[in-house]
Design an enzyme around this catalytic site. Sequence first.
Site, mmCIF file in Angstrom:
data_model
loop_
_atom_site.group_PDB
_atom_site.id
_atom_site.type_symbol
_atom_site.label_atom_id
_atom_site.label_comp_id
_atom_site.label_asym_id
_atom_site.label_seq_id
_atom_site.Cartn_x
_atom_site.Cartn_y
_atom_site.Cartn_z
ATOM 1 C CB SER A 140 -0.906 0.012 1.238
ATOM 2 O OG SER A 140 -1.505 1.285 1.420
ATOM 3 C CE1 TYR A 154 -4.292 -2.374 4.835
ATOM 4 C CE2 TYR A 154 -3.296 -0.247 4.336
ATOM 5 C CZ TYR A 154 -3.865 -1.429 3.918
ATOM 6 O OH TYR A 154 -3.987 -1.682 2.569
#
Length: 250
Positions: A140, A154
Amino acid sequence: MRKRILITGASSGLGEEMARQFAVKGHDLALCARRVERLEALKNEIAENYPNVKVSLKALDVNDHDAVFRVFNEFKDEFGGLDRVIVNAGMGKGGSLGTGLFKYNKLTAETNFIAALAQCEAALEIFRAQNAGHLVTISSISALRGMPRALGAYAASKAALVNLTEGIRADMLRSGTPIAVSCIMPGFIRSEINEKVKNTPFMCDTVPGVKAMVQAIDKEKKIAYVPGWPWRPLAFLIKRLPLKIVMKMG
């Protein structure tokens, strides 16, 4: 052509759309996820539109590490080998540390990194035996910096995945093994994991966002920020901007 592709977390979001787009290109697909009923619907859709594409499904919770090795090897045996494995399964539950959400932050870290480690191990055992293959990890853009609130654990887990992928690439280079290794770092692409997020800058719709991912995967780029615009220049800035500015993205 990497004909036989295994995708984890293929029942929704980016994994589901990647399966569709690789089917258009004629790839045979080994798809796994926890929600088999959604995989069945996807398989039926692909069979209707692309009858020459082979699609095989298996239930898999990537946090069951023994099952990861078993399922990957079952797919390998069924397809007579695997050409590409896309480590896509992930989650984004959690919140600011110290607010009582440890179990969700822990699950996010375990799913996005420890389970990804198991998937990479299982894939590379197969690729090393074949002396060929393409390992793809889905990280990401948030992995580039520490992020606040729900993105904290995350982003950290995705940063760990970036480093793991680079370490694997270094290992392949050192040994001279002809196994390609790619890390895809999507920007904000609309999917089930972020469907409730509002007012996020530069959010891209699922289909064009995944199209950029698939193009980068097929080019076997070592690292790809996708879509290239605006995320390639933004990645350069994110690494260098003051944290007070970067945290507004979280």
